[in-house]
Design a protein around this motif. Sequence first.
Motif, PDB file in Angstrom:
ATOM      1  N   LYS A 120       2.206 -19.877 -16.215  1.00  0.00           N
ATOM      2  CA  LYS A 120       2.968 -18.626 -16.201  1.00  0.00           C
ATOM      3  C   LYS A 120       3.544 -18.285 -17.575  1.00  0.00           C
ATOM      4  O   LYS A 120       3.823 -17.121 -17.877  1.00  0.00           O
ATOM      5  N   GLY A 121       3.698 -19.314 -18.394  1.00  0.00           N
ATOM      6  CA  GLY A 121       4.217 -19.085 -19.738  1.00  0.00           C
ATOM      7  C   GLY A 121       3.309 -18.198 -20.574  1.00  0.00           C
ATOM      8  O   GLY A 121       3.775 -17.529 -21.506  1.00  0.00           O
ATOM      9  N   GLN A 122       2.015 -18.177 -20.246  1.00  0.00           N
ATOM     10  CA  GLN A 122       1.068 -17.327 -20.970  1.00  0.00           C
ATOM     11  C   GLN A 122       1.410 -15.848 -20.761  1.00  0.00           C
ATOM     12  O   GLN A 122       1.382 -15.055 -21.702  1.00  0.00           O
ATOM     13  N   MET A 123       1.717 -15.506 -19.518  1.00  0.00           N
ATOM     14  CA  MET A 123       2.098 -14.123 -19.226  1.00  0.00           C
ATOM     15  C   MET A 123       3.425 -13.782 -19.889  1.00  0.00           C
ATOM     16  O   MET A 123       3.572 -12.704 -20.487  1.00  0.00           O
ATOM     17  N   GLU A 124       4.371 -14.700 -19.801  1.00  0.00           N
ATOM     18  CA  GLU A 124       5.684 -14.457 -20.410  1.00  0.00           C
ATOM     19  C   GLU A 124       5.567 -14.306 -21.923  1.00  0.00           C
ATOM     20  O   GLU A 124       6.254 -13.474 -22.531  1.00  0.00           O
ATOM     21  N   ALA A 125       4.691 -15.120 -22.534  1.00  0.00           N
ATOM     22  CA  ALA A 125       4.502 -15.033 -23.987  1.00  0.00           C
ATOM     23  C   ALA A 125       3.911 -13.688 -24.373  1.00  0.00           C
ATOM     24  O   ALA A 125       4.335 -13.065 -25.367  1.00  0.00           O
ATOM     25  N   GLY A 126       2.931 -13.232 -23.597  1.00  0.00           N
ATOM     26  CA  GLY A 126       2.317 -11.938 -23.869  1.00  0.00           C
ATOM     27  C   GLY A 126       3.306 -10.800 -23.724  1.00  0.00           C
ATOM     28  O   GLY A 126       3.355  -9.889 -24.578  1.00  0.00           O
ATOM     29  N   ARG A 127       4.133 -10.863 -22.681  1.00  0.00           N
ATOM     30  CA  ARG A 127       5.123  -9.802 -22.475  1.00  0.00           C
ATOM     31  C   ARG A 127       6.190  -9.822 -23.560  1.00  0.00           C
ATOM     32  O   ARG A 127       6.685  -8.773 -23.976  1.00  0.00           O
ATOM     33  N   LEU A 131       3.360  -6.802 -25.213  1.00  0.00           N
ATOM     34  CA  LEU A 131       2.160  -6.370 -24.507  1.00  0.00           C
ATOM     35  C   LEU A 131       2.503  -5.974 -23.078  1.00  0.00           C
ATOM     36  O   LEU A 131       3.384  -6.567 -22.454  1.00  0.00           O
ATOM     37  N   SER A 132       1.797  -4.984 -22.559  1.00  0.00           N
ATOM     38  CA  SER A 132       2.017  -4.585 -21.173  1.00  0.00           C
ATOM     39  C   SER A 132       1.430  -5.632 -20.236  1.00  0.00           C
ATOM     40  O   SER A 132       0.661  -6.506 -20.663  1.00  0.00           O
ATOM     41  N   TYR A 133       1.772  -5.522 -18.950  1.00  0.00           N
ATOM     42  CA  TYR A 133       1.252  -6.472 -17.951  1.00  0.00           C
ATOM     43  C   TYR A 133      -0.276  -6.419 -17.914  1.00  0.00           C
ATOM     44  O   TYR A 133      -0.952  -7.449 -17.921  1.00  0.00           O
ATOM     45  N   GLY A 134      -0.817  -5.200 -17.903  1.00  0.00           N
ATOM     46  CA  GLY A 134      -2.270  -5.038 -17.835  1.00  0.00           C
ATOM     47  C   GLY A 134      -2.982  -5.589 -19.062  1.00  0.00           C
ATOM     48  O   GLY A 134      -4.015  -6.249 -18.943  1.00  0.00           O
ATOM     49  N   THR A 135      -2.425  -5.321 -20.237  1.00  0.00           N
ATOM     50  CA  THR A 135      -3.031  -5.814 -21.475  1.00  0.00           C
ATOM     51  C   THR A 135      -2.973  -7.334 -21.549  1.00  0.00           C
ATOM     52  O   THR A 135      -3.931  -7.989 -21.959  1.00  0.00           O
ATOM     53  N   THR A 136      -1.847  -7.902 -21.137  1.00  0.00           N
ATOM     54  CA  THR A 136      -1.708  -9.366 -21.136  1.00  0.00           C
ATOM     55  C   THR A 136      -2.702  -9.999 -20.180  1.00  0.00           C
ATOM     56  O   THR A 136      -3.336 -11.017 -20.497  1.00  0.00           O
ATOM     57  N   ARG A 138      -5.544  -8.693 -19.184  1.00  0.00           N
ATOM     58  CA  ARG A 138      -6.912  -8.460 -19.644  1.00  0.00           C
ATOM     59  C   ARG A 138      -7.278  -9.294 -20.859  1.00  0.00           C
ATOM     60  O   ARG A 138      -8.400  -9.810 -20.954  1.00  0.00           O
ATOM     61  N   LYS A 139      -6.345  -9.457 -21.803  1.00  0.00           N
ATOM     62  CA  LYS A 139      -6.674 -10.112 -23.069  1.00  0.00           C
ATOM     63  C   LYS A 139      -6.292 -11.587 -23.146  1.00  0.00           C
ATOM     64  O   LYS A 139      -6.834 -12.316 -23.980  1.00  0.00           O
ATOM     65  N   ILE A 140      -5.377 -12.015 -22.288  1.00  0.00           N
ATOM     66  CA  ILE A 140      -4.910 -13.404 -22.372  1.00  0.00           C
ATOM     67  C   ILE A 140      -5.234 -14.204 -21.110  1.00  0.00           C
ATOM     68  O   ILE A 140      -5.839 -15.275 -21.185  1.00  0.00           O
ATOM     69  N   ILE A 141      -4.836 -13.686 -19.960  1.00  0.00           N
ATOM     70  CA  ILE A 141      -4.960 -14.448 -18.714  1.00  0.00           C
ATOM     71  C   ILE A 141      -6.403 -14.523 -18.218  1.00  0.00           C
ATOM     72  O   ILE A 141      -6.944 -15.619 -17.978  1.00  0.00           O
ATOM     73  N   LEU A 142      -7.059 -13.359 -18.064  1.00  0.00           N
ATOM     74  CA  LEU A 142      -8.407 -13.338 -17.480  1.00  0.00           C
ATOM     75  C   LEU A 142      -9.446 -14.108 -18.295  1.00  0.00           C
ATOM     76  O   LEU A 142     -10.274 -14.817 -17.710  1.00  0.00           O
TER      77      LEU A 142
END
Length: 224
Positions: A120-127, A131-136, A138-142
């Motif tokens: 979950k830290g990956q999403m938190e780092a992106g935000r 970065l928006s939720y969708g961009t995070t 698309r570019k980091i999580i997926l």
Amino acid sequence: MLDILKNYSYLIIRSTGYTLLLTLLALLFAMLIGLLFALCNVSKSKILNVIGTVYVDAVRGVPLIVLAFFIYFGIPQAIKMIGITGYRLPALKAGTIALSMNCGAYMAEIFRAGIQSIDKGQMEAGRSLGLSYGTTMRKIILPQAFKVMIPSIINQFIITLKDTSILSVIGYPELTNMGKTIAGNTFKSLETWAIIGIIYLVIITILSKAAKKIERKIKQNEKR
């Protein structure tokens, strides 16, 4: 057996091609469906969660053969009821829709598990970087999740390939349907189904080996 191969080799090869075509089309659309409903399931929106859950549970709860009959026979009947006559779904289109819906429900669970396997830290780092939720996503999580999901996707491809045999009930000219035709024409059921079984076995073995090889490479890359 040699007589069957000699006289029906073209039909067998063609039906093998039809089987692979249907499998590839179904998997392509299933991945899109699966990704869509997986994102619904991991969303913070309760409404989207309900939509994703209902779809997955409903489709997985209906046998594929029933879904195929509903689409192939039921949809034209429904269209006829609203005054449009003479409409009929081609077997390829009906088979693709049925397999895509069925496979898509399972792919949704594969994607959901893959996404949730990423810290979950990956999403938190992106935000935190703006970065928006969708961009995070698309570019980091997926991209990270997809690596984890590749073996499962190939396994689902194998399952979908075998499930194409069910669509012989709506007349799609895949391997099993062709086997019925050849066995009926030659009265050599033993030889005919042995040939059909061997073809399935060869294709599935190749895909299984590919899945294991890819899985090993992923594990090796993770250790580096």
